[in-house]
Design a protein around this motif. Sequence first.
Motif, PDB file in Angstrom:
ATOM      1  N   VAL A  26       0.842  -1.207   0.000  1.00 39.54           N
ATOM      2  CA  VAL A  26       0.000   0.000   0.000  1.00 39.54           C
ATOM      3  C   VAL A  26       0.878   1.257   0.000  1.00 39.54           C
ATOM      4  CG1 VAL A  26      -1.909   1.163   1.199  1.00 39.54           C
ATOM      5  CG2 VAL A  26      -1.682  -1.315   1.342  1.00 39.54           C
ATOM      6  N   VAL A  27       1.943   1.213   0.788  1.00 34.12           N
ATOM      7  CA  VAL A  27       2.851   2.358   0.849  1.00 34.12           C
ATOM      8  C   VAL A  27       3.542   2.552  -0.506  1.00 34.12           C
ATOM      9  CG1 VAL A  27       5.020   3.195   1.879  1.00 34.12           C
ATOM     10  CG2 VAL A  27       3.205   2.287   3.346  1.00 34.12           C
ATOM     11  N   LYS A  28       4.020   1.456  -1.093  1.00 36.55           N
ATOM     12  CA  LYS A  28       4.674   1.562  -2.398  1.00 36.55           C
ATOM     13  C   LYS A  28       3.728   2.162  -3.436  1.00 36.55           C
ATOM     14  CE  LYS A  28       7.206  -1.988  -3.866  1.00 36.55           C
ATOM     15  NZ  LYS A  28       7.639  -3.422  -3.959  1.00 36.55           N
ATOM     16  N   LYS A  29       2.485   1.706  -3.412  1.00 38.59           N
ATOM     17  CA  LYS A  29       1.476   2.207  -4.351  1.00 38.59           C
ATOM     18  C   LYS A  29       1.222   3.699  -4.134  1.00 38.59           C
ATOM     19  CE  LYS A  29      -1.897   0.273  -7.152  1.00 38.59           C
ATOM     20  NZ  LYS A  29      -0.942   0.320  -8.243  1.00 38.59           N
ATOM     21  N   ALA A  30       1.176   4.102  -2.870  1.00 36.61           N
ATOM     22  CA  ALA A  30       0.902   5.505  -2.541  1.00 36.61           C
ATOM     23  C   ALA A  30       2.028   6.429  -3.016  1.00 36.61           C
ATOM     24  CB  ALA A  30       0.694   5.649  -1.036  1.00 36.61           C
ATOM     25  N   LEU A  31       3.226   5.868  -3.172  1.00 41.21           N
ATOM     26  CA  LEU A  31       4.375   6.684  -3.577  1.00 41.21           C
ATOM     27  C   LEU A  31       4.624   6.644  -5.075  1.00 41.21           C
ATOM     28  CD1 LEU A  31       6.879   5.732  -0.725  1.00 41.21           C
ATOM     29  CD2 LEU A  31       5.528   7.827  -0.930  1.00 41.21           C
ATOM     30  N   GLU A  32       3.929   5.732  -5.762  1.00 44.49           N
ATOM     31  CA  GLU A  32       4.220   5.466  -7.172  1.00 44.49           C
ATOM     32  C   GLU A  32       4.208   6.713  -8.055  1.00 44.49           C
ATOM     33  OE1 GLU A  32       1.604   2.426  -8.758  1.00 44.49           O
ATOM     34  OE2 GLU A  32       3.010   0.899  -8.066  1.00 44.49           O
ATOM     35  N   ASP A  33       3.170   7.546  -7.891  1.00 45.90           N
ATOM     36  CA  ASP A  33       3.035   8.689  -8.798  1.00 45.90           C
ATOM     37  C   ASP A  33       3.823   9.905  -8.338  1.00 45.90           C
ATOM     38  OD1 ASP A  33       1.163   8.748  -6.659  1.00 45.90           O
ATOM     39  OD2 ASP A  33       0.210  10.470  -7.625  1.00 45.90           O
ATOM     40  N   LEU A  34       4.501   9.796  -7.194  1.00 49.39           N
ATOM     41  CA  LEU A  34       5.343  10.917  -6.770  1.00 49.39           C
ATOM     42  C   LEU A  34       6.703  10.791  -7.436  1.00 49.39           C
ATOM     43  CD1 LEU A  34       4.737  11.457  -2.955  1.00 49.39           C
ATOM     44  CD2 LEU A  34       3.860  12.770  -4.877  1.00 49.39           C
ATOM     45  N   ASP A  35       7.283  11.946  -7.716  1.00 48.82           N
ATOM     46  CA  ASP A  35       8.552  11.970  -8.430  1.00 48.82           C
ATOM     47  C   ASP A  35       9.704  11.731  -7.454  1.00 48.82           C
ATOM     48  OD1 ASP A  35      10.522  12.413 -10.304  1.00 48.82           O
ATOM     49  OD2 ASP A  35      10.526  14.576  -9.928  1.00 48.82           O
ATOM     50  N   HIS A  36       9.933  10.474  -7.137  1.00 47.20           N
ATOM     51  CA  HIS A  36      11.085  10.182  -6.284  1.00 47.20           C
ATOM     52  C   HIS A  36      11.904   9.099  -6.952  1.00 47.20           C
ATOM     53  CE1 HIS A  36       9.993   6.199  -4.731  1.00 47.20           C
ATOM     54  NE2 HIS A  36       8.762   6.592  -4.932  1.00 47.20           N
ATOM     55  N   ALA A  37      13.147   9.002  -6.561  1.00 44.45           N
ATOM     56  CA  ALA A  37      14.038   8.093  -7.275  1.00 44.45           C
ATOM     57  C   ALA A  37      14.132   6.761  -6.562  1.00 44.45           C
ATOM     58  CB  ALA A  37      15.393   8.752  -7.419  1.00 44.45           C
ATOM     59  N   GLY A  38      15.100   6.624  -5.707  1.00 41.18           N
ATOM     60  CA  GLY A  38      15.394   5.308  -5.147  1.00 41.18           C
ATOM     61  C   GLY A  38      14.743   5.055  -3.803  1.00 41.18           C
TER      62      GLY A  38
END
Length: 112
Positions: A15-27
């Motif tokens: 769920v956390v990974k999904k929530a971050l998917e569309d944010l522009d972050h790298a690693g």
Amino acid sequence: MQKIVAIIRPDRLQVVKKALEDLDHAGMTLTEVRGHGVQRGITEQWRGQTFPVEYLTKVKVEMVVRDEDVEPIVSRIVEAARSGEVGDGKIFIAPVTSAIRIRTGERDEAAL
Ligand SMILES: Nc1ncnc2c1ncn2[C@@H]1O[C@H](COP(=O)(O)OP(=O)(O)OP(=O)(O)O)[C@@H](O)[C@H]1O
Ligand SMILES: [Mg+2]
């Protein structure tokens, strides 16, 4: 640059990974860890005393990000990782002074 260290329930990772998917972050670095918070894991009563019997398994998510990206990422993590029960985890934020991409030698924000 800041390092976000989020210690979350393993069953919240997707769920956390999904929530971050569309944010522009790298690693992101993930580690399975064991620990306890104020309740000291699962506790057991014996002769009137309470003992920690186990360190609970959590997932540590580490991300080094630009300063302006900290708040959006942290609020997504909090929202996605919260069940409302004890043991939901914790987030620590600390400054990072340098970053280097080994392949190119790029430094700092260019290396993220
Ligand atoms: N002060 C701390 N330093 C380092 N790691 C911590 C700290 N507090 C919690 N952790 C880590 O976070 C995990 C989850 O902590 P937890 O959510 O139980 O914190 P808490 O303070 O007990 O809050 P709650 O009352 O919501 O349970 C722990 O198993 C441990 O790995
Ligand atoms: Mg706790």
